[in-house]
Design an enzyme around this catalytic site. Structure first.
Site, PDB file in Angstrom:
ATOM      1  N   HIS A  37       0.807  -1.215   0.000  1.00 51.98           N
ATOM      2  CA  HIS A  37       0.000   0.000   0.000  1.00 51.98           C
ATOM      3  C   HIS A  37       0.843   1.269   0.000  1.00 51.98           C
ATOM      4  CE1 HIS A  37      -3.797  -1.939   0.204  1.00 51.98           C
ATOM      5  NE2 HIS A  37      -3.585  -2.505   1.382  1.00 51.98           N
ATOM      6  N   GLU A 139      -7.642 -11.405   6.752  1.00 50.45           N
ATOM      7  CA  GLU A 139      -8.301 -10.098   6.642  1.00 50.45           C
ATOM      8  C   GLU A 139      -9.569 -10.149   5.789  1.00 50.45           C
ATOM      9  OE1 GLU A 139      -5.359  -7.394   5.103  1.00 50.45           O
ATOM     10  OE2 GLU A 139      -4.492  -8.903   3.786  1.00 50.45           O
ATOM     11  N   ASP A 165      -8.973  -4.107   7.005  1.00 49.16           N
ATOM     12  CA  ASP A 165      -9.627  -4.910   5.980  1.00 49.16           C
ATOM     13  C   ASP A 165     -10.595  -5.913   6.597  1.00 49.16           C
ATOM     14  OD1 ASP A 165      -8.850  -4.042   3.390  1.00 49.16           O
ATOM     15  OD2 ASP A 165      -6.847  -4.827   3.733  1.00 49.16           O
TER      16      ASP A 165
END
Length: 247
Positions: A37, A139, A165
């Site tokens: 990310h 997640e 998540d």
């Protein structure tokens, strides 16, 4: 990283090795270079960042961008001691991640003896297989439903929760996820699966409050802060203190 030890981690978003070395050396036990990310480390040669973590005397991990063998192999070839693999939903995906971290006959990792001068020397395959750590991320709802089976996969050394998540997948607020202490609470199920199989229970927190909740839930390997937020907060605090001193 042992299942019975407690480790406080730094999440690395910076791409400057000097920053990474300075922040990782602040007393952390491990640090994870995030390739998934933020667009910071993803797609780069991160050997220098991993070497900076190691130079600070801290165990280096990489959160790879996805569960793909070439990404896992590149992270390990670059000097990481282990990988954190996102979005693992079932046993087959967990097996694939574990296999990608180890050389034959235990796995499918390709042997690449040529490494950057900034990386540590490549150990012989059997030793590398024994020393590497593979953590898979829980997640999603599918991953949570299969958590007991995923935890039993040979070569999986730990489970790592992405609470943001997972809370989105479950349709709850992240605070509700962290504070749920019921007998079938999602975090309890992950920790119980880890304890049943002698695995490390890890999670991303990035704040003192979330770290406290995760510790109370039984997690032992927690990313307590990310480096860029830590720098921003320290800068804001220093500026405010300087302005107060000048009044």
């Amino acid at each position: 990283m042992r299942s019975d030890s407690t480790g406080t981690g730094l999440w690395v978003g910076s791409t400057d090795p000097r920053v990474v070395r300075a922040t990782a050396g602040g007393g952390f036990d491990w640090a994870c270079v995030d390739e998934q990310h933020g667009g910071a480390a993803g797609g780069r040669d991160n050997t220098g960042l991993i070497a900076a973590v190691r130079a600070a005397g801290v165990t280096p991990f990489v959160r790879v961008a996805w569960n793909r063998p070439e990404l896992i192999g590149r992270a390990l070839d670059s000097g990481a001691d282990g990988v954190i693999v996102p979005m693992v939903d079932d046993v087959e995906q967990a097996r694939a991640a574990a296999a990608a971290t180890r050389f034959a006959p235990r796995g499918t990792r390709s042997f690449g003896p040529v490494r950057s001068v900034d990386a540590v020397a490549l150990t012989e395959p059997a030793r590398a297989n024994a020393d590497v750590r593979c953590l898979v991320m829980i997640e999603t709802v599918r991953g949570l439903d299969a958590v007991a089976d995923i935890a039993a996969v040979d070569g999986v050394d730990g489970l790592f929760v992405g609470p943001f998540d997972l809370s989105l997948a479950l349709g709850v607020d992240v605070t509700a996820l962290l504070t749920d202490d019921g007998p079938d609470a999602p975090l309890r199920r992950v920790v119980d699966a880890c304890r049943a199989n002698g695995l490390v229970a890890g999670a991303y927190a990035a704040s003192p409050d979330r770290t406290a909740h995760l510790r109370a839930a039984g997690f032992t390997m927690i990313a307590a802060v990310d480096d860029l937020t830590m720098i921003a907060n320290a800068a804001a605090g220093a500026a405010a203190e300087a302005k107060r001193a000048g009044r």
